[in-house]
Design a protein around this motif. Structure first.
Motif, mmCIF file in Angstrom:
data_model
loop_
_atom_site.group_PDB
_atom_site.id
_atom_site.type_symbol
_atom_site.label_atom_id
_atom_site.label_comp_id
_atom_site.label_asym_id
_atom_site.label_seq_id
_atom_site.Cartn_x
_atom_site.Cartn_y
_atom_site.Cartn_z
ATOM 1 N N GLU A 221 0.844 -1.193 0.000
ATOM 2 C CA GLU A 221 0.000 0.000 0.000
ATOM 3 C C GLU A 221 0.884 1.249 0.000
ATOM 4 O O GLU A 221 1.905 1.302 0.668
ATOM 5 N N GLN B 243 0.653 13.132 1.776
ATOM 6 C CA GLN B 243 0.116 14.413 1.317
ATOM 7 C C GLN B 243 -0.751 15.082 2.380
ATOM 8 O O GLN B 243 -1.625 14.454 2.967
ATOM 9 N N TYR C 20 -2.512 12.009 3.648
ATOM 10 C CA TYR C 20 -3.299 11.213 2.707
ATOM 11 C C TYR C 20 -2.368 10.562 1.697
ATOM 12 O O TYR C 20 -1.306 11.112 1.409
ATOM 13 N N ASP D 241 -1.670 9.925 -2.232
ATOM 14 C CA ASP D 241 -1.879 10.855 -3.348
ATOM 15 C C ASP D 241 -3.287 10.791 -3.932
ATOM 16 O O ASP D 241 -3.919 11.812 -4.153
ATOM 17 N N GLU D 242 -3.799 9.582 -4.160
ATOM 18 C CA GLU D 242 -5.096 9.456 -4.826
ATOM 19 C C GLU D 242 -6.283 9.855 -3.954
ATOM 20 O O GLU D 242 -7.395 10.027 -4.459
ATOM 21 N N MET D 243 -6.065 10.057 -2.658
ATOM 22 C CA MET D 243 -7.170 10.430 -1.767
ATOM 23 C C MET D 243 -7.281 11.937 -1.542
ATOM 24 O O MET D 243 -8.314 12.425 -1.097
#
Length: 153
Positions: free
Chosen positions: A3, A8, A128, A130-132
């Motif tokens: 994961e 971020q 977070y 990156d994608e969240m």
């Protein structure tokens, strides 16, 4: 497959057309929080909200999907610093957030600045993956649109 690490920080600055005392209260009063928190499509049932707005206190509630009431997102926060009408700092535990382990927590800092009768709110939350970050930003912005409506009512 491993994961991704959560690195971020989300930073949002927004002006609300209300005195900071009213904006602060919207974050700390259970009745008000239940009226605005959560992105459009989610609600926070009042009976799930428990807030002890002081240093060492807590905030607990559950966001529920209006489309699928079985989809729930419990939130629990421990307040590490609270300065009335100025600052809320804490650590949040969200369930099912990618990049967050059960014990890692997520920091939250909300500053309330006087802007001549309006409030400049500065929110910092993370880390977070990156994608969240984009999804979290969209969720807060949607919630803040609901808060604007509450504050002008």
């Amino acid at each position: 497959m491993t994961e991704a690490a959560a690195t971020q920080e989300l930073v949002i600055t927004r002006i609300f057309d209300a005195p900071r005392e009213l904006v602060f209260r919207a974050f700390t009063d259970p009745d008000q929080l239940a009226q605005w928190f959560g992105p459009v499509g989610f609600s926070v049932p009042r009976e799930t909200v428990d807030i002890d707005a002081r240093t060492g206190g807590h905030q607990r509630f559950v966001m529920v999907s209006e489309q699928d009431p079985n989809m729930k997102a419990p939130v629990a926060a421990r307040f590490t610093e609270v300065v009335e009408n100025e600052l809320i700092v804490g650590v949040e535990d969200w369930e099912n957030v990618p990049g967050q382990t059960e014990s890692s927590g997520m920091s939250l800092r909300v500053e309330f600045h006087d802007e001549g009768g309006k409030t400049r709110l500065v929110l910092r939350q993370g880390p977070y993956v990156d994608e969240m970050v984009g999804m979290a930003r969209a969720g807060w912005e949607s919630s803040f649109t609901k808060l604007d409506t509450l504050l002008t009512a």
